[in-house]
Write an enzyme that holds these catalytic residues in place. Structure first.
Site, PDB file in Angstrom:
ATOM      1  CG  ASP A   7      -1.746   1.198   1.397  1.00  0.00           C
ATOM      2  OD1 ASP A   7      -2.438   1.562   0.427  1.00  0.00           O
ATOM      3  OD2 ASP A   7      -1.707   1.810   2.480  1.00  0.00           O
ATOM      4  CG  ASP A   9      -1.709   7.818   0.410  1.00  0.00           C
ATOM      5  OD1 ASP A   9      -0.733   8.569   0.257  1.00  0.00           O
ATOM      6  OD2 ASP A   9      -2.621   7.707  -0.425  1.00  0.00           O
ATOM      7  CG  ASP A 164      -1.771   2.044   6.540  1.00  0.00           C
ATOM      8  OD1 ASP A 164      -2.310   2.987   7.160  1.00  0.00           O
ATOM      9  OD2 ASP A 164      -1.950   1.850   5.327  1.00  0.00           O
TER      10      ASP A 164
END
Length: 218
Positions: A7, A9, A164
């Site tokens: 991922d 951001d 995250d």
């Protein structure tokens, strides 16, 4: 060797300050109060359109303004790179993984052009063989299709997804691939709720973690 897809951001980069600045410039133009940095982090994860929707709803702007504000947001997004930083240890970890022969990609809900712009600005684009954004396909995360496409582009049999957030955890679960959780990102749930294969707190831990998991799998 492994295919490792990340991922963006909240995983590789802390982009919330730039997104926060763009959002508040739009809100100022509407005569509305700014959103906080914490609110911005909570709004990130499901793509730019959802972020604008959450921003708008948080400040009482009607649904009828969504298309206009989304277009205004996207007009600023490609250049929203100057407040964004990689998380500590990210370039070094990516370099180590590449030097070990692993193939790396990105699968993000950030639109493709802003994703490529910020990767280039931070000189991280050189590490990745494929980058899929939230608008690269008809589906976006947590639909597993973009993640499958990223792995197919990399062509390895040992697969890992690094993220995250709850969106990332669900994507990995639906794709049936191991999920490695960066614990310092933008997640809202507790680490225990994320059902990760493994958790790491610092990127200098990631190359060793990958090697351990590959050894255990063998």
């Amino acid at each position: 060797m492994a295919a490792i897809v990340f991922d963006l951001d909240g995983t590789l980069i802390d982009s919330a300050p730039d997104i926060h600045a763009v959002a508040n410039a739009l809100l100022a133009g509407e005569g509305r109060d700014p959103i906080t940095l914490d609110e911005t982090r909570r709004f990130i994860g499901n793509g730019a359109a959802v972020l604008v929707q959450r921003m708008r709803q948080a400040r009482g702007i009607p649904d009828s303004e969504q298309a206009r504000l989304f277009a205004a947001f996207m007009a600023r997004y490609d250049t929203a790179v100057h407040l964004t930083e990689p998380y500590p240890g990210v370039p070094q970890a990516l370099a180590t993984l590449r030097a070990s022969g692993h193939r790396l990609g990105v699968c993000t809900n950030k639109p493709h052009r802003p994703a490529m712009a910020v990767l280039a600005h931070l000189e991280l684009d050189r590490f990745f063989e494929t980058v899929l954004g939230g608008d690269s396909m008809a589906a976006h995360k947590p639909d597993p299709a973009p993640l499958h496409a990223a792995f197919n582009a990399l062509g390895e049999t040992a697969l890992f997804y690094v993220g995250d957030s709850e969106v990332d955890a669900e994507t990995a679960m639906r794709a049936r691939v191991p999920f490695l959780l960066y614990g310092a990102g933008y997640r809202k749930a507790s680490i225990e709720e994320m059902l990760a294969t493994a958790v790491f707190a610092n990127f200098d831990q990631l190359p060793g973690l990958i090697e351990t998991l590959l050894t255990e799998a063998a």
